[in-house]
Design a protein around this motif. Sequence first.
Motif, mmCIF file in Angstrom:
data_model
loop_
_atom_site.group_PDB
_atom_site.id
_atom_site.type_symbol
_atom_site.label_atom_id
_atom_site.label_comp_id
_atom_site.label_asym_id
_atom_site.label_seq_id
_atom_site.Cartn_x
_atom_site.Cartn_y
_atom_site.Cartn_z
ATOM 1 N N LEU A 26 0.606 -1.414 -0.160
ATOM 2 C CA LEU A 26 0.046 -0.041 0.280
ATOM 3 C C LEU A 26 0.430 1.376 -0.467
ATOM 4 O O LEU A 26 0.605 1.966 -0.373
ATOM 5 C CB LEU A 26 -1.160 0.248 1.183
ATOM 6 N N MET A 27 2.460 1.362 0.257
ATOM 7 C CA MET A 27 2.592 2.461 0.857
ATOM 8 C C MET A 27 3.810 2.849 -0.924
ATOM 9 O O MET A 27 3.631 1.146 -1.524
ATOM 10 C CB MET A 27 4.459 2.463 1.571
ATOM 11 N N PRO A 28 3.509 4.155 -1.045
ATOM 12 C CA PRO A 28 4.219 4.526 -2.278
ATOM 13 C C PRO A 28 5.698 3.772 -2.055
ATOM 14 O O PRO A 28 6.646 4.032 -1.048
ATOM 15 C CB PRO A 28 4.315 5.778 -2.450
ATOM 16 N N VAL A 29 6.360 3.681 -3.415
ATOM 17 C CA VAL A 29 8.126 3.572 -3.599
ATOM 18 C C VAL A 29 8.953 4.754 -2.494
ATOM 19 O O VAL A 29 8.739 6.047 -3.062
ATOM 20 C CB VAL A 29 8.766 2.836 -4.879
ATOM 21 N N ALA B 202 9.136 6.006 4.470
ATOM 22 C CA ALA B 202 9.910 5.349 5.148
ATOM 23 C C ALA B 202 8.530 4.809 5.998
ATOM 24 O O ALA B 202 7.355 5.102 5.523
ATOM 25 C CB ALA B 202 10.399 6.289 5.877
ATOM 26 N N GLU B 203 8.478 4.247 6.095
ATOM 27 C CA GLU B 203 7.901 2.735 7.311
ATOM 28 C C GLU B 203 7.109 3.411 8.178
ATOM 29 O O GLU B 203 6.325 2.695 8.716
ATOM 30 C CB GLU B 203 8.345 1.769 7.727
ATOM 31 N N THR B 204 8.155 5.086 8.306
ATOM 32 C CA THR B 204 7.236 5.720 10.073
ATOM 33 C C THR B 204 6.276 6.705 9.253
ATOM 34 O O THR B 204 5.137 6.738 10.175
ATOM 35 C CB THR B 204 8.434 6.665 10.781
ATOM 36 N N ALA B 205 5.873 6.642 7.622
ATOM 37 C CA ALA B 205 4.573 7.590 7.778
ATOM 38 C C ALA B 205 3.826 6.428 7.729
ATOM 39 O O ALA B 205 2.449 7.577 7.101
ATOM 40 C CB ALA B 205 5.820 8.105 6.189
ATOM 41 N N SER B 206 3.703 5.168 7.715
ATOM 42 C CA SER B 206 1.639 5.003 7.433
ATOM 43 C C SER B 206 1.597 4.811 8.561
ATOM 44 O O SER B 206 -0.088 5.438 8.190
ATOM 45 C CB SER B 206 2.405 2.904 7.621
#
Length: 103
Positions: free
Chosen positions: A23-26, A29-33
Motif C-alpha cells: 500500500l505504501m508508495p515507493v 519511510a515505514e514511519t509514515a504509515s
Amino acid sequence: MDQVEKVNSVETGRTGRILARLLMPVGVAETASPLLIARALRGFADGYVVVLLPAYLLALGFGQLDVGYLSTATLAGSALATLAIGVIGHRGQAAGCCCLLPC
C-alpha cells in the motif's frame, strides 16, 4: 532480543509488513504509515459526514436552506482547522503536533 524488538515484531507481524509494502508508495519511510492511515480515516469520516449530516437534518425536519448552511459551515470549519493545524504544525516538531490532533 530485547523487549522493544519483541513488541515491534508482534505489532507489525508478517502480514502488516506485506500490507505496508503493497500500500505504501515507493520511497516512503515505514514511519509514515500511521500518518497516512490517519489521513485516510479522516478522509473517510469527512465523506461519511458530508453524506449523512444533510440526510439526518432533513429527516429531523430542517429546511433545505438551513441544511445547506449547516453543511457548508461544517465543511468550512473542517477546512479551516486543517489549514490552521498545517500552519502551526509546520513550525514545530511533527510528533508534538500529531498528539494535538484528534485524527
